[in-house]
Design a protein around this motif. Structure first.
Motif, PDB file in Angstrom:
ATOM      1  N   GLY A   3      26.299  -7.387  19.121  1.00 16.49           N
ATOM      2  CA  GLY A   3      27.755  -7.389  19.121  1.00 16.49           C
ATOM      3  C   GLY A   3      28.344  -7.091  17.759  1.00 16.49           C
ATOM      4  N   LYS A   4      29.645  -7.344  17.657  1.00 13.92           N
ATOM      5  CA  LYS A   4      30.408  -7.078  16.435  1.00 13.92           C
ATOM      6  C   LYS A   4      31.315  -8.275  16.168  1.00 13.92           C
ATOM      7  CE  LYS A   4      30.532  -2.039  17.202  1.00 13.92           C
ATOM      8  NZ  LYS A   4      29.713  -2.051  18.422  1.00 13.92           N
ATOM      9  N   PHE A   5      31.635  -8.487  14.881  1.00 13.07           N
ATOM     10  CA  PHE A   5      32.521  -9.605  14.549  1.00 13.07           C
ATOM     11  C   PHE A   5      33.262  -9.343  13.246  1.00 13.07           C
ATOM     12  CE2 PHE A   5      28.274 -10.547  12.982  1.00 13.07           C
ATOM     13  CZ  PHE A   5      28.463 -11.068  11.707  1.00 13.07           C
ATOM     14  N   LYS A   6      34.398 -10.055  13.090  1.00  9.96           N
ATOM     15  CA  LYS A   6      35.233  -9.950  11.891  1.00  9.96           C
ATOM     16  C   LYS A   6      35.450 -11.324  11.292  1.00  9.96           C
ATOM     17  CE  LYS A   6      38.060  -5.775  12.250  1.00  9.96           C
ATOM     18  NZ  LYS A   6      39.429  -5.263  12.064  1.00  9.96           N
ATOM     19  N   GLU A   7      35.472 -11.379   9.974  1.00 11.04           N
ATOM     20  CA  GLU A   7      35.784 -12.642   9.309  1.00 11.04           C
ATOM     21  C   GLU A   7      37.242 -12.999   9.560  1.00 11.04           C
ATOM     22  OE1 GLU A   7      35.303 -14.835   4.967  1.00 11.04           O
ATOM     23  OE2 GLU A   7      35.172 -12.639   5.098  1.00 11.04           O
ATOM     24  N   ARG A   8      37.463 -14.272   9.840  1.00  7.33           N
ATOM     25  CA  ARG A   8      38.822 -14.788  10.058  1.00  7.33           C
ATOM     26  C   ARG A   8      39.019 -16.044   9.231  1.00  7.33           C
ATOM     27  NH1 ARG A   8      40.993 -10.372  12.486  1.00  7.33           N
ATOM     28  NH2 ARG A   8      40.101  -9.945  14.553  1.00  7.33           N
ATOM     29  N   SER A   9      40.264 -16.446   9.091  1.00  5.92           N
ATOM     30  CA  SER A   9      40.561 -17.746   8.482  1.00  5.92           C
ATOM     31  C   SER A   9      40.938 -18.711   9.588  1.00  5.92           C
ATOM     32  CB  SER A   9      41.718 -17.621   7.483  1.00  5.92           C
ATOM     33  OG  SER A   9      42.876 -17.099   8.131  1.00  5.92           O
TER      34      SER A   9
END
Length: 203
Positions: free
Chosen positions: A196-202
């Protein structure tokens, strides 16, 4: 310097800059990300009792699926033994149930590997070898594996081990981290695969 950068030494600088950021993990600072697993596949139906047992420990689980939302949290703390320890918490939001795949990692600097204890009440242990590919991706492969029985650790025979391969990268065009994990046994075949794919978040 944190456990992964210390372990990889000069090779750490060969990682994609976003992966260097992801694996820097200063003490008490959290890396949190959200994404989607395009596919999660489990293995033989013969493993169903094992999956059900492992799910209670927040380790493996019996579900498979496509386009499964997930989150990942990493944080480095000092454990009771005085070692820097990175906690991993992966949460998968299946339509009918939420599953976790947790682990705690420390480094054996003499053997140049990561010690990986799987699940919240770890009964399974694996040596992990970290390397950097020519493309700047992080590659992780497994070594010796053990069952943890209290203070004793019993080696798992080679034929029964789940061989782990992880490739984590960064897609600059889509501005996302990429992940592919495979756990495979020479007798039973696939134990777990997810990509899969992912993005850093706060948060």
């Amino acid at each position: 310097m944190t456990i992964y950068s210390t372990l990889l030494g000069e090779s750490f600088q060969k990682l994609h800059p976003k992966l260097q950021h992801r694996y820097a993990l200063p003490l008490d600072e959290e890396f949190y990300a959200e994404g989607v697993m395009s596919e999660i596949q489990n293995g033989s139906k013969l493993l169903l009792p094992f999956y059900q047992f492992a799910a209670k420990l927040n380790f493996l689980f019996p579900e498979s699926g496509k386009d499964i939302p997930f989150t990942i949290v990493n944080k480095c703390d000092i454990n009771k033994a005085g070692e820097a320890e990175v906690k991993w918490e992966r949460t998968f939001f299946f339509p009918e149930v939420t599953r976790k795949f947790n682990a705690k990692m420390t480094v054996d600097f003499e053997r140049r590997l990561v010690k990986d204890y799987l699940g919240d009440a770890p009964l399974f242990y694996s040596d992990l070898l970290f390397d950097v590919t020519e493309d700047g991706f992080l590659m992780i492969t497994s070594g010796a594996q053990k069952v943890v029985l209290g203070k004793k650790e019993v080696a798992i025979p080679n034929l029964l081990q789940g061989r782990v391969t992880v490739i984590e990268g960064y897609d600059e065009k889509k501005d996302v981290y990429t992940i592919h994990v495979s756990i495979y046994n020479s007798l039973l075949g696939r134990i777990l695969m997810y990509a899969g794919k992912f993005k850093e978040r706060s948060r």
